[in-house]
Design a protein around this motif. Structure first.
Motif, PDB file in Angstrom:
ATOM      1  N   ARG A 450      41.974  43.512  37.642  1.00 46.26           N
ATOM      2  CA  ARG A 450      42.845  44.629  37.222  1.00 46.26           C
ATOM      3  C   ARG A 450      42.133  45.544  36.230  1.00 46.26           C
ATOM      4  N   HIS A 451      41.423  44.960  35.283  1.00 51.33           N
ATOM      5  CA  HIS A 451      40.777  45.786  34.251  1.00 51.33           C
ATOM      6  C   HIS A 451      39.259  45.749  34.393  1.00 51.33           C
ATOM      7  N   GLU A 452      38.674  46.893  34.400  1.00 50.60           N
ATOM      8  CA  GLU A 452      37.209  47.053  34.462  1.00 50.60           C
ATOM      9  C   GLU A 452      36.563  46.111  35.482  1.00 50.60           C
ATOM     10  N   PRO A 453      36.973  46.203  36.738  1.00 53.05           N
ATOM     11  CA  PRO A 453      36.435  45.276  37.748  1.00 53.05           C
ATOM     12  C   PRO A 453      34.918  45.353  37.873  1.00 53.05           C
ATOM     13  N   GLU A 454      34.361  46.545  37.625  1.00 51.88           N
ATOM     14  CA  GLU A 454      32.905  46.716  37.798  1.00 51.88           C
ATOM     15  C   GLU A 454      32.115  45.922  36.759  1.00 51.88           C
ATOM     16  N   LYS A 455      32.793  45.386  35.755  1.00 49.54           N
ATOM     17  CA  LYS A 455      32.080  44.586  34.742  1.00 49.54           C
ATOM     18  C   LYS A 455      32.304  43.094  34.959  1.00 49.54           C
ATOM     19  N   LYS A 456      32.866  42.738  36.103  1.00 49.54           N
ATOM     20  CA  LYS A 456      33.242  41.332  36.321  1.00 49.54           C
ATOM     21  C   LYS A 456      32.307  40.621  37.314  1.00 49.54           C
ATOM     22  N   VAL A 457      32.097  39.342  37.004  1.00 53.77           N
ATOM     23  CA  VAL A 457      31.428  38.444  37.962  1.00 53.77           C
ATOM     24  C   VAL A 457      32.559  37.646  38.609  1.00 53.77           C
ATOM     25  N   LEU A 458      32.910  37.998  39.836  1.00 53.73           N
ATOM     26  CA  LEU A 458      34.017  37.300  40.492  1.00 53.73           C
ATOM     27  C   LEU A 458      33.466  36.100  41.265  1.00 53.73           C
ATOM     28  N   PHE A 501      35.654  41.492  51.120  1.00 52.64           N
ATOM     29  CA  PHE A 501      35.764  42.952  51.282  1.00 52.64           C
ATOM     30  C   PHE A 501      36.748  43.523  50.261  1.00 52.64           C
ATOM     31  N   GLU A 502      37.874  42.837  50.100  1.00 49.12           N
ATOM     32  CA  GLU A 502      38.898  43.337  49.179  1.00 49.12           C
ATOM     33  C   GLU A 502      38.375  43.320  47.737  1.00 49.12           C
ATOM     34  N   ALA A 503      37.599  42.279  47.413  1.00 50.56           N
ATOM     35  CA  ALA A 503      37.043  42.208  46.052  1.00 50.56           C
ATOM     36  C   ALA A 503      36.127  43.403  45.803  1.00 50.56           C
ATOM     37  N   PHE A 504      35.260  43.723  46.773  1.00 53.29           N
ATOM     38  CA  PHE A 504      34.362  44.876  46.600  1.00 53.29           C
ATOM     39  C   PHE A 504      35.155  46.184  46.640  1.00 53.29           C
ATOM     40  N   ARG A 505      36.191  46.227  47.471  1.00 53.89           N
ATOM     41  CA  ARG A 505      37.013  47.449  47.543  1.00 53.89           C
ATOM     42  C   ARG A 505      37.670  47.720  46.181  1.00 53.89           C
ATOM     43  N   LEU A 506      38.073  46.626  45.546  1.00 53.14           N
ATOM     44  CA  LEU A 506      38.702  46.793  44.228  1.00 53.14           C
ATOM     45  C   LEU A 506      37.672  47.127  43.156  1.00 53.14           C
ATOM     46  N   GLY A 507      36.392  47.039  43.517  1.00 51.54           N
ATOM     47  CA  GLY A 507      35.343  47.459  42.588  1.00 51.54           C
ATOM     48  C   GLY A 507      34.683  46.333  41.819  1.00 51.54           C
ATOM     49  N   ALA A 508      34.781  45.085  42.316  1.00 52.94           N
ATOM     50  CA  ALA A 508      34.127  43.974  41.613  1.00 52.94           C
ATOM     51  C   ALA A 508      32.639  44.265  41.448  1.00 52.94           C
ATOM     52  N   GLY A 509      32.103  43.972  40.263  1.00 53.79           N
ATOM     53  CA  GLY A 509      30.683  44.235  40.016  1.00 53.79           C
ATOM     54  C   GLY A 509      29.803  43.388  40.918  1.00 53.79           C
ATOM     55  N   VAL A 510      29.916  42.075  40.773  1.00 50.93           N
ATOM     56  CA  VAL A 510      29.165  41.144  41.635  1.00 50.93           C
ATOM     57  C   VAL A 510      30.124  40.036  42.088  1.00 50.93           C
ATOM     58  N   VAL A 511      29.831  39.486  43.271  1.00 50.95           N
ATOM     59  CA  VAL A 511      30.726  38.454  43.822  1.00 50.95           C
ATOM     60  C   VAL A 511      29.903  37.215  44.185  1.00 50.95           C
ATOM     61  N   LEU A 512      30.400  36.069  43.734  1.00 53.64           N
ATOM     62  CA  LEU A 512      29.762  34.784  44.067  1.00 53.64           C
ATOM     63  C   LEU A 512      30.701  34.002  44.971  1.00 53.64           C
ATOM     64  N   ALA A 582      25.211  54.447  38.931  1.00 52.88           N
ATOM     65  CA  ALA A 582      24.852  54.141  40.330  1.00 52.88           C
ATOM     66  C   ALA A 582      25.858  53.164  40.925  1.00 52.88           C
ATOM     67  N   LEU A 583      26.292  52.192  40.118  1.00 49.78           N
ATOM     68  CA  LEU A 583      27.274  51.213  40.596  1.00 49.78           C
ATOM     69  C   LEU A 583      28.589  51.903  40.935  1.00 49.78           C
ATOM     70  N   LYS A 584      28.998  52.820  40.046  1.00 53.09           N
ATOM     71  CA  LYS A 584      30.257  53.543  40.267  1.00 53.09           C
ATOM     72  C   LYS A 584      30.174  54.315  41.585  1.00 53.09           C
ATOM     73  N   GLU A 585      29.032  54.973  41.762  1.00 54.74           N
ATOM     74  CA  GLU A 585      28.868  55.779  42.988  1.00 54.74           C
ATOM     75  C   GLU A 585      28.881  54.875  44.232  1.00 54.74           C
ATOM     76  N   GLU A 586      28.230  53.712  44.095  1.00 54.98           N
ATOM     77  CA  GLU A 586      28.198  52.779  45.246  1.00 54.98           C
ATOM     78  C   GLU A 586      29.614  52.299  45.588  1.00 54.98           C
TER      79      GLU A 586
END
Ligand code: FES
Length: 618
Positions: A450-458, A501-512, A582-586
């Motif tokens: 929910r908050h700052e997904p691009e800074k999260k390691v999911l 896919f949904e995790a990346f769509r929501l903007g997760a930074g990296v996914v494990l 660059a991450l935001k743009e990706e």
């Protein structure tokens, strides 16, 4: 065996094959086929008048082919039931046995195979093992040199009820051999054949050698070994006794055996590790301790019983440490060498354990199962519309799903173990998993990101290993960054591509995605199903424009807390090294394609609800 045959609660069905098994724990139905023995069991009294008049002689399997048997025979002297059988392939229909049987009139050539369904509460698999055929090891000359024999052949020669009445003689000239050698690990601990140790060969070889030495104190006995393994009670002491008796132990695997054709004596070339040089030893007879291998029909029996095999080819247990006698199919138990090579005490212990495990089921009026099972939405299953599919059934390692065209797939809850592989693989979202529905997982995803997904390691974790690994990291105080967000499902097989896919769509930074090591998965093939999916997914994500370093697959056991922490630290570091702009743009660039991929999600009624809820609360 006689006690078992006479027991009022035991029915022995000899010469009978299991053809089919249906049903589930407590309610199995087993189709068995009794083969025609062409001898009436009620009339035959085992007198043996028929066998001597039979003109046919073929190698006797029980005597390892050393002695012949007739076409009408009993498998061995202590056979239970003690009734004759006619080997249909060998019989020439001379009917001499019919005449010899006389008034008993027990020979009946009109017999046909007879099938019957049995109601069964639980099943014990005690199918034993086969012996490795050493003739494939050309350098030892088995089958070429008469005096190279197997340990099982020695057992028969040494047996007072055996083909030589217990008189030791070598096959080439019936002379007593005074100088003999045993070779260990023939076909086992050998990369060419079987990697595993057969476990009991060291002890039976020492037993044979000691017996020999006790009877013939002047005998010159050598045992070639790689390592002598004596782990059980009293075994090491027995090994010591053998050495004290003068039995020679040479560490080294012989490389080749040659024969002197005149004397029939054998020359063994080997490395003597103790001396650090190669040696040549002359022996009058060589005995090969062959590997115990899975029964030749293990595959067929495995598919009838719906139990799988471990990489060594033996039947696989539910868990090697915690449930060593349970098979992965509830209600089916393994004992003895069907599960792995083992000696008599271990087989007896496992047999007793399996019997008591089975008795628990037979004594229970009700049986509790796990509530985390798969469930089919019938209106979504295309099989119900007459279309061919059945993917779910092919992914289920427990045979819990039945697919018949024209009917929706049907899950037998008592057979389902809840890996979720079928749920993730169904292309029509027609199956869900109770307590781990798509909606529940997606809701968690939305909450975690929910908050700052691009800074999260999911981190997606399987319940049994990786989640345990994460827990272990916590309890062991292995530090890892607070950017980690963990999401638990039962198995890596349940990690649906749509979740990623949904995790990346929501903007997760990296996914494990993390699960058990291949051999540790709780659900037979779950890890394999997950691993295959993630391999394809890794390529698809790159094709969609997602940087490869943003997706990682790791297998982490419950004991690997340090590894879990390390992986999260590395992923956090990776994330920090990516330029935020660059991450935001990706994320923005890939979102439309990801949206297209997960567009099916809102079609699922409970996921739509979950998404609405997520929107309303964010
Ligand atoms: Fe961990 Fe299957 S249970 S991967």
């Amino acid at each position: 065996m006689v006690d078992a045959a006479r027991h009022p609660n035991i029915t022995v069905k000899s010469y009978t094959e299991v053809k089919r098994v249906e049903g589930f724990i407590g309610n199995f139905k087993v189709l068995v086929e009794e083969k025609p023995r062409y001898v009436n069991m009620d009339r035959c009294n085992g007198c043996g008048a028929c066998s001597p008049v039979c003109p046919i002689e073929i190698p006797n399997e029980f005597e390892e082919g050393i002695a012949p048997r007739k076409a009408i025979y009993i498998p061995h002297a202590q056979a239970v039931p003690l009734r004759y059988v006619i080997d249909e392939e060998a019989c020439i229909h001379c009917y001499k046995c019919v005449d010899a049987c006389g008034k008993l009139d027990a020979i009946d050539f009109s017999q046909q195979p007879r099938q019957e369904w049995l109601d069964v509460g639980s099943i014990l698999v005690a199918t034993g093992f086969d012996n490795f055929d050493p003739s494939v090891i050309k350098e030892y000359g088995f089958g070429r040199y008469a005096n190279v024999i197997t340990a099982m052949e020695l057992e028969r020669i040494n047996n007072s009820a055996g083909p030589t009445a217990g008189r030791i003689m070598r096959p080439s000239d019936s002379k007593f051999p005074n100088k003999i050698s045993f070779i260990q690990c023939v076909g086992s601990r050998d990369e060419r054949y079987n990697l595993y140790c057969s476990g009991f060969c060291c002890m039976y070889t020492i037993k044979n050698a000691v017996q020999w030495k006790q009877t013939y104190p002047d005998a010159d006995i050598t045992i070639f070994y790689m390592d002598i393994r004596t782990p059980s009670k009293g075994y090491e002491e027995f090994y010591r006794r053998a050495r004290e008796m003068g039995i020679r132990f040479i560490q080294g695997r012989p490389s080749i055996i040659t024969e002197d054709p005149k004397t029939g004596n054998l020359f063994i070339q080997a490395e003597d590790v103790g001396l650090g040089r190669t040696i040549e030893l002359e022996s009058e007879m060589v005995i090969l301790s062959t590997a115990a291998i899975p029964r030749v029909d293990t595959d067929a029996m495995g598919s009838v019983l719906n139990i799988s095999r471990s990489p060594d080819g033996f039947f696989m247990e539910y868990h090697p440490k915690l449930r060593p006698v349970d098979s992965p199919t509830d209600g089916v138990f393994l004992c003895g060498a069907a599960q792995s090579p083992k000696d008599i005490p271990a087989s007896v212990a496992q047999g007793s354990a399996a019997a008591s495990r089975a008795a628990r089921i037979l004594n229970a009026d009700e049986w509790e199962i796990e509530p985390i099972v798969a469930m089919v939405w019938e209106d979504r299953c295309i099989s119900a519309q007459g279309k061919k599919c059945g993917i779910c059934a092919t992914k289920c390692p427990y045979g819990a799903i039945l697919v018949e065209t024209g009917k929706a797939a049907m899950v037998t809850a008592a057979k389902c173990h809840g890996c979720g592989g079928c749920v993730a693989e169904c292309p029509h979202n027609a199956i869900t998993q109770k307590h781990f529905t798509d909606a529940q997982v997606i809701s968690q995803l939305h909450a975690l990101l929910r908050h700052e997904p691009e800074k999260k390691v999911l981190a997606f974790m399987c319940h049994w290993c990786s989640y345990g690994g994460a827990d272990n990291a916590g309890t062991s105080h292995f530090e890892y960054p607070a950017s980690q967000r963990g999401l638990r499902v039962m198995c890596s097989a349940r990690m649906d591509s749509d979740f990623i896919f949904e995790a990346f769509r929501l903007g997760a930074g990296v996914v494990l995605v993390s699960g058990c090591h291949p051999q540790d998965c709780h659900y037979i093939t779950g890890q394999r199903v997950g691993a295959e999916r993630f391999e394809k997914l890794t390529k698809r994500l790159v094709d969609m424009g997602i940087s490869p370093q943003r997706f990682r697959v790791e297998w982490i056991s419950a004991a690997e807390g340090a590894k879990y922490a390390q992986v999260i630290r590395e992923m956090d570091q990776t994330l920090r090294q990516i330029d935020p702009q660059a991450l935001k743009e990706e994320i923005e660039r890939t979102r439309p394609e990801l949206e297209r991929r997960v567009r099916r999600l809102p079609e699922i009624p409970d996921v739509a609800l979950a998404l609405e809820l997520a929107k309303a609360t964010s």
